[in-house]
Design a protein around this motif. Structure first.
Motif, PDB file in Angstrom:
ATOM      1  N   ARG A   1      41.005  30.829  43.741  1.00 36.56           N
ATOM      2  CA  ARG A   1      40.005  30.735  43.516  1.00 36.56           C
ATOM      3  C   ARG A   1      39.580  29.536  42.227  1.00 36.56           C
ATOM      4  NH1 ARG A   1      35.546  34.886  40.807  1.00 36.56           N
ATOM      5  NH2 ARG A   1      33.983  33.896  40.604  1.00 36.56           N
TER       6      ARG A   1
ATOM      7  N   GLU B   1      37.771  41.453  45.401  1.00 31.82           N
ATOM      8  CA  GLU B   1      38.453  42.408  45.299  1.00 31.82           C
ATOM      9  C   GLU B   1      37.956  43.778  45.167  1.00 31.82           C
ATOM     10  OE1 GLU B   1      38.789  41.771  40.791  1.00 31.82           O
ATOM     11  OE2 GLU B   1      40.611  41.186  40.621  1.00 31.82           O
TER      12      GLU B   1
ATOM     13  N   ASN C   1      46.417  38.315  37.992  1.00 28.17           N
ATOM     14  CA  ASN C   1      45.930  36.502  38.166  1.00 28.17           C
ATOM     15  C   ASN C   1      44.614  36.244  38.309  1.00 28.17           C
ATOM     16  OD1 ASN C   1      48.623  37.443  39.712  1.00 28.17           O
ATOM     17  ND2 ASN C   1      47.276  36.788  41.901  1.00 28.17           N
ATOM     18  N   LYS C   2      44.300  36.734  37.150  1.00 23.06           N
ATOM     19  CA  LYS C   2      42.667  35.806  36.654  1.00 23.06           C
ATOM     20  C   LYS C   2      43.049  35.008  35.339  1.00 23.06           C
ATOM     21  CE  LYS C   2      39.380  39.291  39.205  1.00 23.06           C
ATOM     22  NZ  LYS C   2      38.968  40.074  39.470  1.00 23.06           N
ATOM     23  N   ARG C   3      41.937  34.340  35.309  1.00 24.27           N
ATOM     24  CA  ARG C   3      41.514  33.637  34.322  1.00 24.27           C
ATOM     25  C   ARG C   3      40.421  33.237  33.590  1.00 24.27           C
ATOM     26  NH1 ARG C   3      46.913  34.745  35.131  1.00 24.27           N
ATOM     27  NH2 ARG C   3      48.703  33.568  34.467  1.00 24.27           N
TER      28      ARG C   3
ATOM     29  N   GLU D   1      40.991  32.180  39.668  1.00 24.75           N
ATOM     30  CA  GLU D   1      42.335  33.169  40.264  1.00 24.75           C
ATOM     31  C   GLU D   1      43.296  32.455  40.774  1.00 24.75           C
ATOM     32  OE1 GLU D   1      42.886  37.156  43.203  1.00 24.75           O
ATOM     33  OE2 GLU D   1      40.574  36.142  42.991  1.00 24.75           O
TER      34      GLU D   1
ATOM     35  N   GLN E   1      35.655  31.925  35.296  1.00 27.07           N
ATOM     36  CA  GLN E   1      36.978  32.889  35.904  1.00 27.07           C
ATOM     37  C   GLN E   1      36.964  31.628  36.863  1.00 27.07           C
ATOM     38  OE1 GLN E   1      35.433  36.020  37.449  1.00 27.07           O
ATOM     39  NE2 GLN E   1      37.286  36.935  38.490  1.00 27.07           N
TER      40      GLN E   1
ATOM     41  N   SER F   1      43.926  36.443  29.637  1.00 29.36           N
ATOM     42  CA  SER F   1      44.601  36.412  30.624  1.00 29.36           C
ATOM     43  C   SER F   1      45.107  37.992  31.275  1.00 29.36           C
ATOM     44  CB  SER F   1      45.972  36.097  30.548  1.00 29.36           C
ATOM     45  OG  SER F   1      46.656  36.157  31.893  1.00 29.36           O
TER      46      SER F   1
END
Length: 1286
Positions: free
Chosen positions: A377, A118, A427-429, A396, A394, A424
């Motif tokens: 990711r 990022e 796009n990241k969890r 992505e 984490q 959330s």
């Protein structure tokens, strides 16, 4: 089959999005919840936001909003909205703070595909801590997957954080962190990490040093990390963590290492360097951080510097760098495209010497997963977290609207309280696991449709330390002993051992284990001599050792009986005092037991025993003895009868003193113990009554007034002055025919010659009485330690200056550990010498000694403690001495370090040799060597020589390690060598019943002698077959059994030269069932289960458990968990109103256990709903006396077959049922079983015999009455088959 699981549903139907705004503007974030009136919290940087002039929070039904007014640069941070267990993160960006994306840094390892990072914030240039000038270029940015997890709630403990830095290869750099200690109750704990989990505390050494100090004036803790002679692979991301009780802070910094090319160009062979490993598989300190694996990758080649040239190679700086014009070569690209037949040619072309290491790395590269369509990711292969901390996983995703599922050991994770938090953000969890426990140590999977990513989470449990050690104890036989220690954590598990054997609770309750918070106590009741030994308490972080010494109880004599001289008609009293008031005894006169009568009285009060003889007669004279019961000694005294002859004397009789012993000889000396009463009773005669004058030497006199026929007041005089009256310490009194001189509490200065003078007009008489006051001796001087051994020392001391008037009969010694307050007595019987060898001490522990002097009166005060000393012994002999190689004039020896080195440091080894048959040992080298292998040169060819090695420490040389036989100095044609196949270098695992056939080749000329051993014991030829040839040996087991598991050692030997190989065989079987399955808790639709591992694991690790559930109505079993690793679980999503039972199978590499472990208890899932409150009515009395609605029926049954008697009864409340046979209660009889089902009563008689016949009665009783029913039972014998045929 498992039941379907529920899908995770977010609490938000509309989520706030990331927004961009300008400074001074107002921005509104809106969120919509699924249900109205849901409590919503807004957060800024993980801290709750409250309504103010800056923030406006509003909520209308399902709509919730956060308004931020008058934006400034500091508002550009992360925000979150929380409803229940759902948390959505978003960001606020300020236009003026937007920066360009920095250039992506190259990965040091091309085998790892890195995602695009990022956009990081622009960081200020790092200060140059190494003294080099920065070229102004931005530092390399690590990929997000390699950066440490910084998502922690900081508390600001750092006053100065370590900044990022740059350094050249071979130079030094220091990172400094400071923590203010004013608000801290204890010293903070600081840890340094490289990457995510590499703890640098274990890497300290040549290239890495960690230092710390504390300034008392400023109360600031300073922590420093020194990197010495930096290498290229030291570059990367670092983290510093500080914690103190409930406070925590961390910071991240980077290290960039610049490398310069040499003028001769870049040599590709230097890049293929081997990472070295030390003892035990640990990496040497020369390359910290180069690899965290000490397993199969240890010692492989490091290609990272060759395959991808870092930009730092070509960076410009203040130094002149010669850049090679040769084109770059990507060897990995060549290897991946080349066929396997070309690997050897490529290795030769580019100077690669370790072809095996190259192929191993290439194999890993080819296993790289293909790029995922669902994941941008994935999860890292493994994570580690300390117990009690939190971890955040984490991923992505490619599609921002994709739904993800998180699984733990294959079971879907549902949000329960604050344990698991799902987040959330774009796009990241994220999956956050709070307060990690050992139950969280599992495999976690994130699933999107058909694709998934898997990781392992390892929970690290902190070691339990022993805060307060055990104390040595010495007790008497039969007493109770308590060993107490204190550990660092409450509820910790400890193990107690005695002389290396673990202690457990037995039926006799000999040992009891008590736990009180952090304190652990071992209690031993009624100790005996067998309980002597060393007791050890162990935890997973340390151990403590103490010694228990048990002594037999010995009877001490406080007061001995004394000889008596009495006159006729007087009373004789023999008195003694012993230490134990419960000891009885017997009195003897001239060997004959004394029986109590009218004149003789025997008393025993407490510790005092008395023999009283009234109206003494001449026949009472003799030797009297007191013998304590149970002890092999006696106390003796003599009774002398004084016969007073009274002759007729005329008036004016001159005075006369009647004493049997007078003068200053040893025989006439009167002994008195200091503190006791001195009483001198002198018989005198004379007419008229004489005047008595007592004197002691020339110092004073005590004079009494003239005696009268009746006793009168007595005065004590000295030089004509009154000293004391009869109430003082010195008393002088006179009776008819006696003069008595008494001193209460005799002291040492009362010793001397006392003279008594009697005068009357007819003359005078004089007598001298020698009085000696005896006391305990003075304490000796502080003892001296002459020498020390492994567990002993030799101590010496001087005799006391004053022996107390009695010869010293011995000494008593005590010792203690330096940091302890408990003195332990080493001997109970007086030790006569002044040199003593103290044993049974612990090597490496500091001790002190002190001495008591003992005479016939008692024991002195203790001496001053000796100087502290530490027992140290020579090491054990070196092990494994053998011949490594031999030639015509040299021999190579090697050995291993001693098994026991002790607390003293090993100084080195001494090597000696001599000719066979000679006793003259010649040193092979001058001085000592620290190596464990040497080459001895210039030896005579053909001579038989003997060699030995000794280890040296501060205590001297150890016992020598000698070769078993002399060695002939000559060249060996071919040394024995075992060529162990690669598949036998790992543990061979076979199932029970399988065949084992091992073929192992070897070499050696002449033919070596082949020897097989199992666990250092010869093989059993009945179970194992061995066949040997000139070139190989075969080990064959037709049907393997569990007992065949172990370490098999092969030895081939030619004279003194040998080679060994070890093969480990493990025979595995199915495990046994788990133990003690319990239902721990039931709440809602969940049931908590717990069980214990099986007793028999099948000789291999238990890989998991299979948990099944069944409804008691159908008893159909469904799988809940498969391959579950823990011994406790929670079964969720159970059906309301059903009652469940559970069972667990154990699983190992062979398979499931044949039998499961069933739960003893069932779990009932309560129905939930609105509680109905019925109207209150007057309760109707439904009580009814018991009444049998169906009576018992008389029966005739055959012996040996179970018989039942049935009847039915009704009654309110439910009556109590009792069965009788011939009016005898059958309640506790094992032969009978009673059943009651809905009022139907059944009595089962197991295999009745003719004696079970009779009248059976069933009685029902409740509060309203009772009822009885009877029947007769006839039991007929069985008819034999022969009889039936007839």
């Amino acid at each position: 089959m498992p039941e379907p699981t529920k899908k995770i549903v977010s609490a938000f139907t509309k989520k706030p999005k990331t927004q961009t705004a300008e400074i001074g503007a107002t921005v509104i974030f809106e969120a919509e919840t699924e249900k109205p009136d849901v409590k919503v919290r807004w957060q800024r940087d993980s801290k709750d936001v409250a309504s103010s002039y800056k923030y406006t929070i509003s909520a209308e039904g399902n709509m919730h909003s956060l308004t931020i007014n008058n934006l400034v640069q500091e508002d550009a941070v992360g925000y979150a909205v929380i409803a229940g267990v759902s948390k959505v993160k978003f960001e606020l960006k300020i236009k003026e703070s937007e920066v360009k994306e920095p250039q992506k840094a190259k990965s040091p390892d091309p085998a790892v595909a890195e995602p695009k990072p990022e956009e990081p914030k622009e960081a200020p240039p790092a200060p140059n801590t190494s003294g080099t000038v920065s070229d102004g270029s931005a530092p390399e940015v690590l990929p997000e997957s390699h950066q440490p997890d910084t998502r922690q709630d900081l508390t600001g403990l750092f006053t100065e954080k370590p900044p990022s830095g740059e350094v050249n290869v071979g130079e030094n750099i220091t990172f400094v962190a400071r923590v203010c200690g004013e608000s801290l109750l204890k010293k903070p704990t600081v840890k340094w990490f490289k990457g995510k989990w590499m703890d640098l505390a274990s890497k300290s050494g040549k290239h890495l040093q960690l230092k710390e100090h504390y300034d008392r004036n400023t109360k600031v803790y300073t922590f420093e990390m020194h990197i010495i002679a930096a290498k290229a692979n030291f570059a990367g991301a670092y983290r510093c963590e500080v914690s103190s009780r409930d406070k925590f802070d961390s910071c991240n910094f980077d290290l960039v290492v610049h490398e310069a090319r040499t003028t001769d160009g870049f040599d590709i062979r230097t890049a293929f360097r081997r990472t070295s490993t030390g003892a035990g598989g640990k990496k040497k300190m020369g390359e910290p951080g180069s690899s965290t694996d000490a397993g199969e990758d240890s010692g492989e080649l490091d290609f990272s510097a060759l395959l991808k040239k870092r930009d730092s190679f070509l960076k410009t700086g203040p130094r002149a760098v010669h850049v090679s014009t040769e084109p770059e070569v990507d060897v990995w690209d060549i290897l991946q495209k080349a066929p396997p037949t070309e690997y050897e040619k490529i290795a030769f072309q580019y100077g690669i010497t370790d072809l095996r290491g190259m192929l191993k790395r290439l194999k890993k590269m080819k296993k790289e997963e293909k790029k995922s369509a669902a994941f941008l990711r994935k999860l890292d292969p493994a994570y580690q977290v300390e117990k009690g901390h939190k971890i955040k996983l984490q991923i992505e995703v490619a599609n921002a609207d994709a739904e993800v599922k998180w699984l733990k050991n294959g079971q879907e994770i549902h949000p329960t309280g604050s344990k698991y938090i799902f987040e959330s953000v774009g796009n990241k969890r994220f999956l956050t696991i709070n307060n990690c426990t050992l139950a969280d140590d599992a495999a976690y999977t994130c699933v999107i449709g058909e694709e998934k990513t898997v990781t392992e989470l390892f929970v690290k449990e902190p070691p339990v330390l022993i805060v307060r050690n055990l104390e040595d104890q010495m007790v008497m036989k039969g007493e109770r002993v308590e060993f107490e220690c204190e550990v660092s954590e409450e509820g910790a598990q400890v193990k107690w051992e005695k002389d290396g054997v673990e202690l457990t609770r037995d039926e006799s309750f000999k040992y009891r284990f008590k736990k009180d918070g952090c304190k652990h106590v071992l209690i031993i009741n009624d100790v005996t001599k067998e309980d002597c030994g060393h007791y050890r308490v162990k935890t997973n972080g340390g151990q403590s050792l103490a010694e228990l010494m048990v002594q037999e109880k010995q009877l001490e004599v406080y007061q001995n009986i004394a000889d008596l001289t009495v006159k006729a008609k007087d009373q004789a009293v023999f008195k003694c005092e012993v230490s134990d008031e419960n000891v009885k005894g017997v009195w003897y006169r001239n060997g004959v037991e004394v029986k109590p009568d009218a004149r003789t009285h025997i008393t025993h009060i407490g510790r005092i025993h008395k023999l009283i003889i009234d109206d003494v007669k001449p026949e009472d004279e003799g030797d009297y003895t007191f013998v304590p019961e149970g002890y092999a000694f006696n106390l003796s005294a003599k009774l002398n009868f004084l016969e007073v002859k009274i002759d007729f004397v005329p008036r004016q009789d001159p005075p006369k003193i009647h004493l049997d012993c007078m003068g200053r000889t040893a025989e006439s000396t009167i002994l008195v113990v200091a503190g006791n009463k001195l009483r001198l009773d002198v018989p005198i005669t004379g007419d008229p009554a004489p005047t008595v004058v007592w004197t002691k030497g020339e110092k004073g006199s005590f004079k009494e007034g003239e005696s009268q026929p009746e006793p009168r007041h007595t005065w004590t005089m000295k030089n004509g002055e009154v000293l004391t009256d009869s109430d003082g310490r010195v008393h002088v009194e006179s009776t008819k025919g006696h003069c008595i001189f008494t001193i209460e509490g005799a002291e040492r200065q009362d010793e001397g010659v006392y003279s008594v003078i009697v005068r009357n007009p007819a003359g005078e008489d004089t007598a001298d009485i020698n009085v000696k006051v005896v006391d305990v001796p003075d304490p000796p001087e502080a003892p001296r330690i002459l020498s020390v051994g492994e567990d002993s020392c030799i101590v010496q001391w001087d005799a006391p200056l004053f022996d107390g008037g009695q010869p010293v009969i011995g000494y008593v010694l005590e010792r203690k550990k330096k940091k302890s307050y408990r003195w332990m007595r080493l001997n109970f019987d007086p030790y006569k010498e002044t040199t003593y060898e103290a044993k049974r001490m612990i090597e490496g522990v500091s001790y002190e000694m002190r001495v008591y002097a003992v005479n016939a009166i008692g024991m002195s005060r203790p001496s001053a403690a000796s100087q502290p000393f530490v027992p140290v012994a020579p090491t054990s002999e070196p092990t494994g001495l053998c011949v490594d190689d031999i030639s015509d004039t040299t021999i190579s020896l090697k050995w291993r370090a001693p098994e026991r080195i002790g607390s003293a440091e090993l100084e080195g080894y001494g090597i000696e040799y001599c000719k066979e048959g000679s006793d003259e040992w010649i040193p092979a080298f001058s001085g000592l060597t620290e190596r464990t292998s040497v080459i001895i040169r210039d030896l005579p060819t053909g001579e038989k020589m003997q060699f030995r090695v000794r280890a040296y420490n501060m205590a001297g040389p150890s016992l020598p390690a000698t070769l078993q036989q002399a060695v002939t100095i000559r060249e060996i044609m071919q040394r024995p060598k075992i060529w162990l196949p690669r598949n036998l270098r790992q543990t061979i695992i076979k199932k029970v019943g399988e065949t084992i056939n091992l073929v192992i080749p070897f070499q050696g000329k002449p033919r070596p002698q082949v020897t097989w051993k199992k666990n250092d014991e010869p093989l059993d030829p009945k179970q194992v077959s061995i066949r040997n040839s000139d070139t190989d040996t075969i080990l064959f087991i037709r049907r393997s059994e569990r007992k065949d598991s172990g370490k098999y050692e092969l030895q081939v030997q030619i004279e003194n030269v040998e080679d060994r190989a070890t093969v480990n065989i493990q025979i595995v079987d199915l495990p046994g069932p788990p133990q003690n399955l319990k239902v721990i808790d039931v709440w809602g639709f969940n049931v908590a289960l717990e069980w214990k591992p099986p007793k028999d694991n099948g000789n291999c690790d238990i890989t998991g458990y299979t948990i099944q559930k069944a409804d008691k109505k159908t008893m159909e079993w469904y799988n809940v968990y498969e391959q579950y690793r823990r011994t406790n679980c929670v079964v969720s999503d159970l059906i309301m109103g059903n009652e469940y039972v559970f069972r667990v199978y154990a699983l190992n590499m062979v398979g499931l256990s044949p039998e499961p472990c069933l739960s003893k208890d069932s779990a009932y899932i309560q129905k939930t709903g609105i509680v109905y409150k019925p109207p209150s009515y007057k309760d109707h009395d439904f009580s009814e006396a018991p009444k049998f609605t169906h009576p018992l029926v008389s029966r005739s049954v055959i012996a040996g077959y179970n018989a039942t008697l049935s009847c039915s009864v009704r009654g309110i409340p439910k009556p109590k049922i009792t069965w009788y046979k011939n009016k005898m209660d059958l309640t506790n009889e094992a032969k009978y079983r009673m059943f009651s089902n809905q009022g139907v009563l059944t009595l089962e008689i197991r295999k009745p015999c003719p004696f079970d016949g009779g009248v059976y009665m069933c009685k029902a009783v409740n509060d309203s009455g009772e009822d009885v029913v009877e029947c007769k039972l006839e039991v007929r014998p069985q008819v034999a088959k022969e009889d039936s045929k007839k």
